[in-house]
Design an enzyme around this catalytic site. Structure first.
Site, PDB file in Angstrom:
ATOM      1  N   GLU A   1       0.852  -1.191   0.000  1.00  0.00           N
ATOM      2  CA  GLU A   1       0.000   0.000   0.000  1.00  0.00           C
ATOM      3  C   GLU A   1       0.880   1.231   0.000  1.00  0.00           C
ATOM      4  OE1 GLU A   1      -3.264   0.001   2.773  1.00  0.00           O
ATOM      5  OE2 GLU A   1      -3.507  -2.151   2.540  1.00  0.00           O
TER       6      GLU A   1
ATOM      7  N   HIS B   1      -8.714   9.896   4.312  1.00  0.00           N
ATOM      8  CA  HIS B   1      -8.308   8.928   3.289  1.00  0.00           C
ATOM      9  C   HIS B   1      -8.505   9.590   1.926  1.00  0.00           C
ATOM     10  CE1 HIS B   1      -7.987   5.266   0.947  1.00  0.00           C
ATOM     11  NE2 HIS B   1      -7.595   4.627   2.042  1.00  0.00           N
TER      12      HIS B   1
ATOM     13  N   ARG C   1      -0.243   9.286   2.848  1.00  0.00           N
ATOM     14  CA  ARG C   1      -1.680   9.517   2.697  1.00  0.00           C
ATOM     15  C   ARG C   1      -2.075  10.987   2.796  1.00  0.00           C
ATOM     16  NH1 ARG C   1      -5.098   5.471   6.268  1.00  0.00           N
ATOM     17  NH2 ARG C   1      -4.496   3.986   4.670  1.00  0.00           N
TER      18      ARG C   1
ATOM     19  N   HIS D   1     -11.060   9.574   8.050  1.00  0.00           N
ATOM     20  CA  HIS D   1     -10.777   8.133   8.120  1.00  0.00           C
ATOM     21  C   HIS D   1     -10.274   7.679   9.486  1.00  0.00           C
ATOM     22  CE1 HIS D   1      -9.805   4.209   6.545  1.00  0.00           C
ATOM     23  NE2 HIS D   1      -8.518   4.346   6.778  1.00  0.00           N
TER      24      HIS D   1
ATOM     25  N   ARG E   1      -0.640   8.602   9.809  1.00  0.00           N
ATOM     26  CA  ARG E   1      -0.494   7.152   9.965  1.00  0.00           C
ATOM     27  C   ARG E   1      -0.158   6.463   8.645  1.00  0.00           C
ATOM     28  NH1 ARG E   1      -3.893   2.856   9.350  1.00  0.00           N
ATOM     29  NH2 ARG E   1      -5.773   4.119   9.044  1.00  0.00           N
TER      30      ARG E   1
HETATM   31  C1  SIN Z   1      -7.176   1.132   3.029  1.00  0.00           C
HETATM   32  O1  SIN Z   1      -7.495  -0.028   2.774  1.00  0.00           O
HETATM   33  O2  SIN Z   1      -6.871   1.961   2.183  1.00  0.00           O
HETATM   34  C2  SIN Z   1      -7.182   1.588   4.461  1.00  0.00           C
HETATM   35  C3  SIN Z   1      -6.092   0.953   5.197  1.00  0.00           C
HETATM   36  C4  SIN Z   1      -5.768   1.738   6.434  1.00  0.00           C
HETATM   37  O3  SIN Z   1      -6.418   2.728   6.735  1.00  0.00           O
HETATM   38  O4  SIN Z   1      -4.800   1.375   7.100  1.00  0.00           O
END
Ligand code: SIN
Length: 526
Positions: A120, A234, A294, A350, A385
Site C-alpha cells: 500500500e 483517506h 496519505r 478516516h 499514519r
Molecule cells: C485502506 O485499505 O486503504 C485503508 C487501510 C488503512 O487505513 O490502514
C-alpha cells in the site's frame, strides 16, 4: 476514604468498552491471565466496529523490522514516537501469528506456499496480510466468536457507557445506560477501546456511532489526551451523493450511498489518479506519485477536485482486471451503479492519529484506566499514519493492555466501591430533532474549519462555535440520560479537544496542514 456506593452494583475484574480488534485483543489477553472480563459495546451487533469496515489489511514486518520502522517514520513526517514504533514492530509478527493465524485460524490470502503480501501507499515492501479487500470483516467476526465463547468473558451488546466512575485520579469502573438513571459497574481495571471520531464529519469511512465516546469520557474524568489535531483523511472514498447531509452518520443509520472506501491496496497494485482534465497529477505533487504518504495524496486529490472539478481513480491500470484482483470492491461498485474503470473519489475522514495519551502498556494518566485502538494515542502514528498499521496497533496494544490490566487487578479484594456519579433522567424527552440538528452544526463546523487544510482564523472560529454548542448540549445532559444526547455530548467534547489542539500547534505537519490562505494546485517550489 471515598464514600462507598450503596446502590445495587455489578463488578468485573476488567471492563472493556468497545468490540473492535483492540477491544477483543484486550479481553482475550485479560482472560488468558485469569481475569473475569465484561465487554460492553453500544453496537447492537458487536461487529459494527471500524475493524469490520477495514479493507486493506494488517502489516507485518516480513522479517525486516527496520524497513517497517523507516516507512512509519517517513509517513509520519518524522513525528512518530521512537519507543512506540519499536514496541509495534517488535511485537508485530508474534501478535499476528499467535492470535490471528494460530488461535483464530484466519485464512489470509495466499500465493502458493506463502502469504500473498500486499503493498500500500508509503510502504517500501510488500508486507501486508489481507483477505481480499475485506480484511477487517475476516478478522473481527471469528475474533468476536472466540471472545464470546470464552468462559471468562461476557459480551454485552447494545450497552453504552455514559460515564467513568473516577475518584481522585483513579478509575473504578463505568456507568452504563442499562438503567434509566445509569447503572454503576465496578472493575479493578477499565479499558477503553471505543474507536474513532468519524461522526464528527459529514463524510467518514467509519461506522455510524463513531462519536469519540472514550476520548470524551476519559478527558472529562481528567485523563491526558494528545495529538488531537491529527485527523487523517483517506484520499480515495467514492464520492456518491456527497455534500452536507449526504451522510447522517452520527446516531442515524448509514445510507446506502454513504461514501465507501476504495482501498489504498488499489494504488499499491497500480491504480492511478486522474483529474477532471483526464491528466495524471500525483507525480507533480510527490516523487512517489500515487504511493506518496496519505496526507499528501489526500490534499492533492482535494486540490485537483477544486481546480478541475473531479478526480477519478483509474483501475484499468491494475496488473489484473479489477473484478479479479478486488472482487469485493468491484461488487460494491456494481451495487452502487458505478460503471466503468474510472471511479469518482474524494478525501474522506478516516482515522484519528491522536487520542487518550497512553504508555507502552496502554496505561493512561489515570490509575485503573487503559485505552487501546483508535481512541488511544500511542505515538506510533505521529502526525500521519502509515496504511495498515491501525489493526496492528489495536492488536498489539490490546494484548499488552489486557495482560497488564489483569495483572493489576486484586481479585481477592475486588474493586473499590466509591460513590458513582448519579445521573438524572427527570426530563427524558428532548426537543424533536435536537440531536440531529446539533450534529449537523457540529459536522459543518468540523468540515469547514478543521478538515484537510486549516487556517488560524478558521480554527479560532471553530473553537467559538463548538464551545457554544457544547454549552447548549451540557444543559440537557444534566437532566437526561438519552444515548444520542450522550453521543452528542461526547462528539462536542472531542471536537473541542481537536479545535484546541489545532489552535495550540502552529507547526504545519502531517494531517495538521495549516495555510494562511487557500492554496490551489501542486506546490510551486517557491
Ligand atoms: C485502506 O485499505 O486503504 C485503508 C487501510 C488503512 O487505513 O490502514
Amino acid at each position: 476514604m471515598p464514600r462507598e456506593d450503596t446502590r445495587a452494583h455489578e463488578r468485573a475484574d476488567v471492563i472493556v468498552v468497545g468490540s473492535g480488534i483492540a477491544g477483543c485483543a484486550a479481553a482475550l489477553a485479560a482472560a488468558r491471565e485469569g481475569a473475569d472480563v465484561l465487554v460492553l459495546t453500544k453496537a447492537s451487533r458487536p461487529d459494527e466496529a471500524s475493524t469490520d469496515w477495514a479493507q486493506g489489511g494488517i502489516s507485518t514486518t516480513r522479517g525486516d523490522s527496520e524497513a517497517l520502522e523507516r516507512d512509519i517514520f517517513e509517513a509520519s513526517d518524522w513525528t512518530a514516537d521512537e519507543d512506540a514504533v519499536e514496541v509495534l514492530v517488535s511485537d508485530a509478527d508474534h501478535a499476528v501469528h499467535d492470535v490471528l493465524v494460530d488461535t483464530l485460524e484466519i485464512e489470509f490470502d495466499r500465493d502458493g506456499d506463502d502469504f500473498d503480501y500486499a503493498r500500500e501507499a508509503a510502504h517500501s515492501e510488500r508486507r501486508i496480510l489481507h483477505v481480499d479487500a475485506s480484511t477487517g470483516t475476516h478478522i473481527l467476526r471469528p475474533f468476536l466468536d472466540h471472545v464470546d465463547d470464552h468462559d471468562r468473558i461476557e459480551v454485552r451488546d447494545d450497552t453504552a457507557v455514559l460515564r467513568l466512575i473516577a475518584h481522585e485520579g483513579t478509575v473504578h469502573g463505568v456507568v452504563s445506560d442499562e438503567d434509566s438513571e445509569g447503572r454503576p459497574i465496578y472493575a479493578g481495571a477499565t479499558i477503553l477501546a471505543t474507536g474513532g471520531i468519524g461522526s464528527l464529519y459529514t463524510r467518514s469511512t467509519n461506522p455510524p456511532g463513531s462519536t469519540g465516546d472514550g476520548i470524551a469520557m476519559a478527558a472529562l474524568a481528567g485523563a491526558d489526551v494528545a495529538d488531537m489535531e491529527y485527523v487523517q483523511f483517506h484520499p480515495t472514498a467514492y464520492t456518491g451523493s456527497e455534500g452536507p447531509g449526504a451522510s447522517e452518520n452520527g446516531s442515524g443509520e448509514a445510507a446506502s450511498d454513504d461514501p465507501f472506501l476504495l482501498s489504498e491496496a488499489l494504488r499499491g497494485e497500480g491504480a492511478i489518479l486522474l483529474n477532471g482534465d483526464g491528466d495524471r497529477f500525483m507525480p507533480e505533487y510527490h516523487e512517489d506519485g500515487e504511493l506518496a504518504p496519505r496526507d499528501v495524496v489526500a490534499r492533492a486529490v482535494a486540490r485537483e477536485r477544486e481546480r478541475t472539478g473531479e478526480v477519478l481513480l483509474d483501475v484499468s491500470t491494475l496488473e489484473e482486471p479489477f473484478a479479479d484482483a478486488f472482487p469485493d470492491l468491484a461488487a460494491e461498485c456494481a451495487e452502487r451503479g458505478v460503471a466503468g474503470d474510472r471511479i469518482p473519489v474524494a478525501p474522506c475522514e478516516h482515522f484519528l492519529c491522536g487520542g487518550i495519551d497512553v504508555d507502552d502498556r496502554g496505561r493512561t494518566s489515570l490509575d485503573g484506566l487503559y485505552a487501546v485502538g483508535e481512541c488511544a494515542r500511542t505515538g506510533v502514528h505521529g502526525a500521519n499514519r502509515l496504511a495498515s498499521t491501525s489493526l496492528l496497533e489495536g492488536l498489539v496494544w490490546g494484548l499488552r493492555a489486557g495482560e497488564g490490566a489483569a495483572l493489576d487487578v486484586d481479585g481477592e479484594a475486588g474493586p473499590t466501591l466509591v460513590e458513582a456519579p448519579e445521573l438524572l433522567n427527570s426530563d427524558p424527552d428532548l426537543p424533536p430533532r435536537f440531536a440531529a440538528e446539533k450534529f449537523t452544526r457540529l459536522r459543518r463546523t468540523m468540515d469547514e474549519y478543521l478538515g484537510l487544510e486549516r487556517d488560524p482564523d478558521g480554527i479560532a472560529r471553530a473553537g467559538a462555535i463548538l464551545r457554544r454548542l457544547k454549552g447548549e448540549v451540557d444543559a440537557y445532559v444534566r437532566t437526561r440520560t438519552a444515548r444520542d444526547l450522550y453521543e452528542l455530548r461526547n462528539a462536542s467534547v472531542t471536537a473541542l479537544l481537536i479545535a484546541r489542539a489545532a489552535r495550540e500547534n502552529e507547526a504545519s505537519v502531517g494531517c495538521h496542514y495549516v495555510v494562511e490562505e487557500a492554496e490551489v494546485g501542486p506546490p510551486t517550489g517557491d
